[in-house]
Scaffold this motif. Structure first.
Motif, PDB file in Angstrom:
ATOM      1  N   CYS A 515     -41.030  11.310 -27.226  1.00  0.00           N
ATOM      2  CA  CYS A 515     -42.352  10.990 -27.782  1.00  0.00           C
ATOM      3  C   CYS A 515     -42.321  10.658 -29.270  1.00  0.00           C
ATOM      4  O   CYS A 515     -43.380  10.396 -29.855  1.00  0.00           O
ATOM      5  CB  CYS A 515     -43.303  12.161 -27.537  1.00  0.00           C
ATOM      6  SG  CYS A 515     -43.647  12.464 -25.782  1.00  0.00           S
ATOM      7  N   VAL A 546     -44.936  15.435 -21.329  1.00  0.00           N
ATOM      8  CA  VAL A 546     -45.244  14.147 -21.953  1.00  0.00           C
ATOM      9  C   VAL A 546     -46.724  13.810 -21.736  1.00  0.00           C
ATOM     10  O   VAL A 546     -47.407  13.324 -22.653  1.00  0.00           O
ATOM     11  CB  VAL A 546     -44.340  13.035 -21.381  1.00  0.00           C
ATOM     12  CG1 VAL A 546     -44.805  11.656 -21.858  1.00  0.00           C
ATOM     13  CG2 VAL A 546     -42.883  13.267 -21.783  1.00  0.00           C
ATOM     14  N   TYR A 550     -49.681  13.146 -24.520  1.00  0.00           N
ATOM     15  CA  TYR A 550     -50.521  11.942 -24.480  1.00  0.00           C
ATOM     16  C   TYR A 550     -51.999  12.313 -24.520  1.00  0.00           C
ATOM     17  O   TYR A 550     -52.801  11.660 -25.195  1.00  0.00           O
ATOM     18  CB  TYR A 550     -50.203  11.133 -23.234  1.00  0.00           C
ATOM     19  CG  TYR A 550     -51.232  10.068 -22.923  1.00  0.00           C
ATOM     20  CD1 TYR A 550     -51.345   8.928 -23.714  1.00  0.00           C
ATOM     21  CD2 TYR A 550     -52.103  10.213 -21.847  1.00  0.00           C
ATOM     22  CE1 TYR A 550     -52.299   7.949 -23.440  1.00  0.00           C
ATOM     23  CE2 TYR A 550     -53.059   9.255 -21.561  1.00  0.00           C
ATOM     24  CZ  TYR A 550     -53.158   8.125 -22.352  1.00  0.00           C
ATOM     25  OH  TYR A 550     -54.109   7.175 -22.082  1.00  0.00           O
ATOM     26  N   GLN A 556     -49.491   7.933 -27.806  1.00  0.00           N
ATOM     27  CA  GLN A 556     -48.382   8.074 -26.862  1.00  0.00           C
ATOM     28  C   GLN A 556     -48.544   7.160 -25.646  1.00  0.00           C
ATOM     29  O   GLN A 556     -47.748   7.226 -24.708  1.00  0.00           O
ATOM     30  CB  GLN A 556     -48.272   9.531 -26.407  1.00  0.00           C
ATOM     31  CG  GLN A 556     -47.829  10.495 -27.481  1.00  0.00           C
ATOM     32  CD  GLN A 556     -46.429  10.208 -27.984  1.00  0.00           C
ATOM     33  OE1 GLN A 556     -45.580   9.692 -27.256  1.00  0.00           O
ATOM     34  NE2 GLN A 556     -46.180  10.523 -29.252  1.00  0.00           N
ATOM     35  N   THR A 559     -45.467   5.448 -24.871  1.00  0.00           N
ATOM     36  CA  THR A 559     -44.490   6.228 -24.102  1.00  0.00           C
ATOM     37  C   THR A 559     -44.798   6.151 -22.608  1.00  0.00           C
ATOM     38  O   THR A 559     -43.884   6.003 -21.779  1.00  0.00           O
ATOM     39  CB  THR A 559     -44.510   7.699 -24.562  1.00  0.00           C
ATOM     40  OG1 THR A 559     -44.311   7.759 -25.974  1.00  0.00           O
ATOM     41  CG2 THR A 559     -43.427   8.495 -23.868  1.00  0.00           C
TER      42      THR A 559
END
Length: 625
Positions: A515, A546, A550, A556, A559
């Motif tokens: 990230c 993750v 976000y 993010q 990502t």
């Protein structure tokens, strides 16, 4: 630890209030009188009542009887008026000093109270069906046993008995006799006090504002209608806003804007309102230090400390007590008279904790809103965490624990506290963001670099004046491992959106590497691809981590785009996240990121936002130019 109730030691400097109120309460010229002690929840009203009760003992030339009633105890009664009247009569009956010769008068009034009570549930407790239709009996009538219904004659006898009770009760409580009942009780109550040896009867009523609105009104009406007679003084502790709400609920506001129903009602009940002022920050800090002293010093030594501070005029002048001043008095003045520490405590611990709270006291006080009860709760939480750390043999610094708790308390939504938790979680307990903020705010770098909070956090509150005070309070937290402190405070950061605690340190580092938007895209993609080689459980936990990042930081999205492209097993879940964005948050930047998807996926998203979410098609078309 401190009990969440009234104190018998005057650590709030309320003694002058108690002296004045008691002086007024026993004045023959003033009674009958109802005094209202108005204060917010936790402001020390109960403590003041205790001091008033204690203060009455110094008037040895007067015969003063004090009855203390907790109004909340009436909550389960069907009629609060009669419950209050009975409680006061019972208190008089138990007072052998002044009412020993008044037993017959008390008994007679109790019988009248019983007849006035409405017994809606009496017949449901053991009366046979044969007489179940006879309702309206007073609650204290003893019901017959089932053995008394063995023969028809006994049944008829009990029916006749109950019918007689009902007739007498209805006669006494008919609408025509309501005024007579009030007048009769008032006369009897007044005569009872007049014939006793008491000069003044003081009734202290506490916790009225904890009752439901109907009980509050009934209690106030009982005082006004039945009990306010010569030689009586009622002192009622209550939160004025709760009382006002109760009055307005029962008596809706009139159209005439010049009439305030609740104010007028309270004025008719309460002749002398006394408002307990919210404590200033200096008062709260002083109170906190005295609470620490109370935990270590025996009552005699604590009282000597308080008296010495009063002699110096600390409370009257509104000055802040310093930890050094307390320690100086304890070591020099009280020692002469025999300083006594409580069992299990030491002078070294006392001095250490006085100095800690002397250091953070001002900033703690600014977050507790002048409320003594909140102060106790802050300290109780502190000592619970301290003890938990000791039991588990966790190495920690008391001053750091206190400083982090200050952030937790004055950050009402705990957004900063949770963000700091997240930062330390991502960096093995040592959040580099906090170190950066601390250096910039305190200008330790010496380069005069202006604070740009957006480089670190989206929350501008980090640079507020209160936070600048917090950063400037010792100890400094740069390079300190905060993980044990957040472990002790995990109840405050428990939230689904926060990082999964199932991750180990290596997995957390892996998520941070994925990230980190400053890392070259090729390296980030390689890290994501390596997830294919992990076992399914580990891979899923990292993916959840993750997603959580976000949810806290929409930057993010980049990502998630990579996850969508490189990890097919998560495509459907990631695509659902793409569809959760708010239209107002989708700019050209987000649309250009979506263009990195395959053409089919991009067109599906475009159709979804334009047709279903009514997004501006021009913005989406612009991305395709």
């Amino acid at each position: 630890m401190w009990a969440d109730d009234a104190s018998k030691i005057d650590m709030l400097a309320y003694r002058p209030y108690a002296d004045l109120i008691t002086e007024i309460a026993i004045s023959e010229r003033m009674n009958p009188l109802t005094i209202g002690l108005f204060g917010n929840w936790g402001s020390g009203k109960s403590t003041l009542l205790n001091l008033i009760e204690e203060q009455t003992n110094i008037y040895t030339d007067k015969k003063i009887a004090v009855i203390k009633v907790n109004a909340w105890m009436f909550e389960g009664y069907e009629d609060a008026k009669t419950a209050l009247m009975e409680a006061i009569l019972q208190g008089m009956k138990e007072n052998k000093t002044f009412f020993e010769g008044s037993k017959d008068g008390i008994k007679s009034l109790m019988e009248r109270v019983n007849w006035m009570a409405v017994g809606k549930t009496a017949l449901k407790q053991g009366i046979p069906l044969a007489i179940s239709g006879i309702t309206g009996l007073p609650p204290l009538i003893m019901m017959p046993n089932s053995s008394e219904f063995d023969t028809p004659e006994e049944v008829q006898k009990q029916i006749d008995k109950v019918q007689n009770f009902k007739q007498e009760y209805m006669k006494t409580n008919s609408k025509e006799n309501v005024v007579e009942n009030i007048r009769g009780f008032r006369e009897g109550f007044s005569t009872l006090i007049e014939k006793s040896s008491v000069d003044n009867l003081i009734i202290l009523i506490d916790d009225l504002d904890r009752c439901n609105p109907d009980r509050i009104i009934e209690t106030l009406e009982a005082i006004k209608l039945f009990l306010s007679v010569p030689r009586t003084t009622f002192i009622i502790a209550m939160d004025e806003s709760i009382i006002s709400y109760s009055i307005k609920r029962k008596y809706p506001q009139l159209n005439d804007e010049g009439i305030n129903v609740s104010d007028d009602y309270i004025e008719k009940i309460v002749q002398l309102p006394i408002k307990i002022a919210e404590l200033a920050e200096s008062d709260v800090k002083n109170y906190m230090l005295l609470l620490i002293a109370e935990m270590f010093l025996e009552e005699e030594s604590l009282n000597q400390l308080i008296e010495k501070l009063k002699t110096k005029g600390i409370f009257i002048k509104g000055e802040i007590i310093s930890g050094t001043e307390i320690l100086d008095i304890v070591q020099k003045d009280i020692t002469v008279n025999g300083l006594k520490y409580k069992g299990g405590t030491t002078q070294e611990e006392f001095e250490q904790q006085i100095q800690i709270f002397n250091s953070i006291g001002s900033i703690v006080a600014s977050s507790l809103k002048g409320n003594p009860r909140q102060t106790k709760r802050f300290l109780n939480t502190f000592y619970i965490r301290k003890r938990l750390a000791e039991i588990q043999q966790i190495e920690f610094n008391l001053a750091i624990l206190a400083k982090l708790m200050v952030l937790e308390y004055f950050d009402s939504d705990r957004d900063l506290f949770k963000e700091l938790f997240q930062w330390q979680f991502e960096h093995s307990g040592k959040p580099i963001q906090l170190s950066t903020l601390e250096k910039r705010i305190l200008d330790e770098s010496g380069d005069g670099e202006p604070i740009n909070i957006e480089d670190i956090s989206k929350n501008p509150a980090w640079t507020s004046d209160k936070m600048k005070r917090w950063f400037g309070t010792e100890p400094r937290l740069a390079d300190v491992d905060l993980s044990p402190y957040f472990y002790l405070a995990r109840d405050s950061v428990a939230e689904k959106r926060l990082f999964s605690t199932n991750l180990n340190q290596e997995e957390r580092k892996y998520i941070n590497q994925i990230c980190n938007l400053e890392t070259h895209i090729a390296l980030r993609r390689k890290k994501i691809e390596q997830m294919l080689e992990m076992d399914e459980v580990t891979r899923n936990e990292i993916f959840k981590g993750v997603l959580e990042k976000y949810h806290q930081d929409n930057t993010q999205l980049e990502t998630l785009i990579e996850f969508y492209k490189l990890l097919p097993q998560y495509k459907s879940k990631v695509f659902e996240e793409f569809k959760k964005l708010k239209v107002k948050d989708i700019t050209l930047t987000e649309i250009l990121l979506f263009q990195q998807l395959d053409e089919e996926s991009f067109q599906i998203l475009k159709k979804y936002y334009v047709e279903e979410k009514k997004a501006d098609i021009k913005l989406w078309d612009l991305a395709g130019v």
